[in-house]
Design an enzyme around this catalytic site. Structure first.
Site, PDB file in Angstrom:
ATOM      1  CE1 TYR A   1       7.870  -2.463  -5.692  1.00 55.48           C
ATOM      2  CE2 TYR A   1       9.029  -3.837  -7.171  1.00 55.48           C
ATOM      3  CZ  TYR A   1       7.895  -2.816  -7.341  1.00 55.48           C
ATOM      4  OH  TYR A   1       7.589  -2.357  -8.630  1.00 55.48           O
TER       5      TYR A   1
ATOM      6  CB  SER B   1       5.866   0.894  -7.882  1.00 49.58           C
ATOM      7  OG  SER B   1       4.755   0.328  -6.758  1.00 49.58           O
TER       8      SER B   1
HETATM    9  C1  GCO Z   1       3.082  -6.205  -4.056  1.00 48.02           C
HETATM   10  C2  GCO Z   1       2.921  -5.601  -5.456  1.00 48.02           C
HETATM   11  C3  GCO Z   1       2.906  -3.616  -5.919  1.00 48.02           C
HETATM   12  C4  GCO Z   1       3.306  -3.978  -6.794  1.00 48.02           C
HETATM   13  C5  GCO Z   1       3.657  -2.509  -8.008  1.00 48.02           C
HETATM   14  C6  GCO Z   1       2.162  -1.586  -6.686  1.00 48.02           C
HETATM   15  O1  GCO Z   1       3.896  -6.953  -3.807  1.00 48.02           O
HETATM   16  O2  GCO Z   1       2.256  -5.038  -3.243  1.00 48.02           O
HETATM   17  O3  GCO Z   1       3.547  -6.320  -5.908  1.00 48.02           O
HETATM   18  O4  GCO Z   1       4.584  -3.698  -5.708  1.00 48.02           O
HETATM   19  O5  GCO Z   1       4.121  -4.485  -8.357  1.00 48.02           O
HETATM   20  O6  GCO Z   1       4.450  -2.209  -7.431  1.00 48.02           O
HETATM   21  O7  GCO Z   1       2.114  -0.594  -7.378  1.00 48.02           O
END
Ligand code: GCO
Length: 254
Positions: A158, A145
């Site tokens: 995340y 990501s």
């Molecule tokens: C968020 C998004 C990001 C994208 C992606 C960006 O909440 O900002 O979900 O996490 O999914 O990972 O590269």
């Protein structure tokens, strides 16, 4: 026999999270470039629908929740038995939570780490043991990501998992090169998937993403697929421990 360095003919790929979004786009592209493809996901109905879209000689579906990390090696070995072997592993299954850092619970943090990081380690270990036995090389492609590189508010769990995924990619690359296993990552920018649907429906957020993306649009799952084919193919045999960002220019901009 297709001599193109991008050809995957004769190879078998396993794509986790392969029943929708980026994972399904990658599975379709690997099939279109000659691989036989197995897809693993939780939902049997989604898997059945996805399998119909795979243009390859042989295709398989496996329903499993990778959050149950204790059985991953057993599941992987069963997949090897049914398919005859896995040459390419694409780790695309993942999850996110959006919450203020101060509000993240231990349970939700551990759940994200489990699916985005621990499960990738466990299935990659099983893949590696399989290749130590066969003595043949292989390819692992982790789906990272922009958050392998930077963060935004409310995505601490995340982003921590994706930052860890980048370093796991590099660690496995340097350790498993001796087994002929290439380990790389593809780093999607903001891509139009179910995971990002709430963000696309938020006018302010949508405007922010477009303003930060020089190419001026959300990416599509298909934009990621070609990079995965390249990293799965002989064309990338001298690349390992790398991440290729498919981000519309996001990280290039000040
Ligand atoms: C968020 C998004 C990001 C994208 C992606 C960006 O909440 O900002 O979900 O996490 O999914 O990972 O590269």
């Amino acid at each position: 026999m297709n001599n193109s360095p991008f050809s995957l003919s004769g190879k078998t790929a396993l794509v986790t999270g392969g029943s929708r979004g980026i994972g399904l786009a990658i599975a379709k592209a690997l099939a279109e470039n000659g691989a036989d493809v197995a897809i693993l996901a939780r939902d049997k109905k989604r898997l059945a629908a996805a399998k119909k879209q795979l243009r390859c000689k042989k295709a398989w579906t496996f329903a499993y929740d990778l959050e149950k990390t204790e059985r991953i090696e057993k599941i992987f070995n069963a997949i090897v038995k049914e398919t005859g072997g896995i040459d390419i592993l694409v780790n695309c299954a993942g999850a996110t939570i959006r919450a203020k850092a101060e509000d993240i619970t231990t349970e939700s943090f551990e759940n994200i780490m489990n699916i985005n990081l621990t499960a990738v380690l466990k299935i990659s270990q099983a893949f590696c043991r399989h290749h130590i036995k066969t003595g043949e090389g292989g390819k692992i492609i982790n789906i990272g990501s922009l958050m392998c590189h930077g963060a935004r508010p409310t995505t601490a769990a995340y982003a921590a998992s994706k930052g860890g995924l980048l370093m796991l990619t590099k660690s496995l690359a340097v350790e498993w090169a001796k087994y002929g296993i290439n380990v790389n990552a593809a780093g999607p920018g903001y891509i139009a998937t179910e995971l990002t649907k709430p963000l696309r429906e938020d006018k302010k957020f949508n405007k922010w993403v477009i303003s930060k993306t020089p190419l001026g649009r959300w990416g599509q799952p298909e934009d990621i697929a070609a990079t995965a084919v390249f990293l799965a193919s002989p064309a990338s045999d001298f690349i390992t421990g790398q991440i290729i960002y498919i981000d519309g220019g996001w990280l290039a901009a000040l």
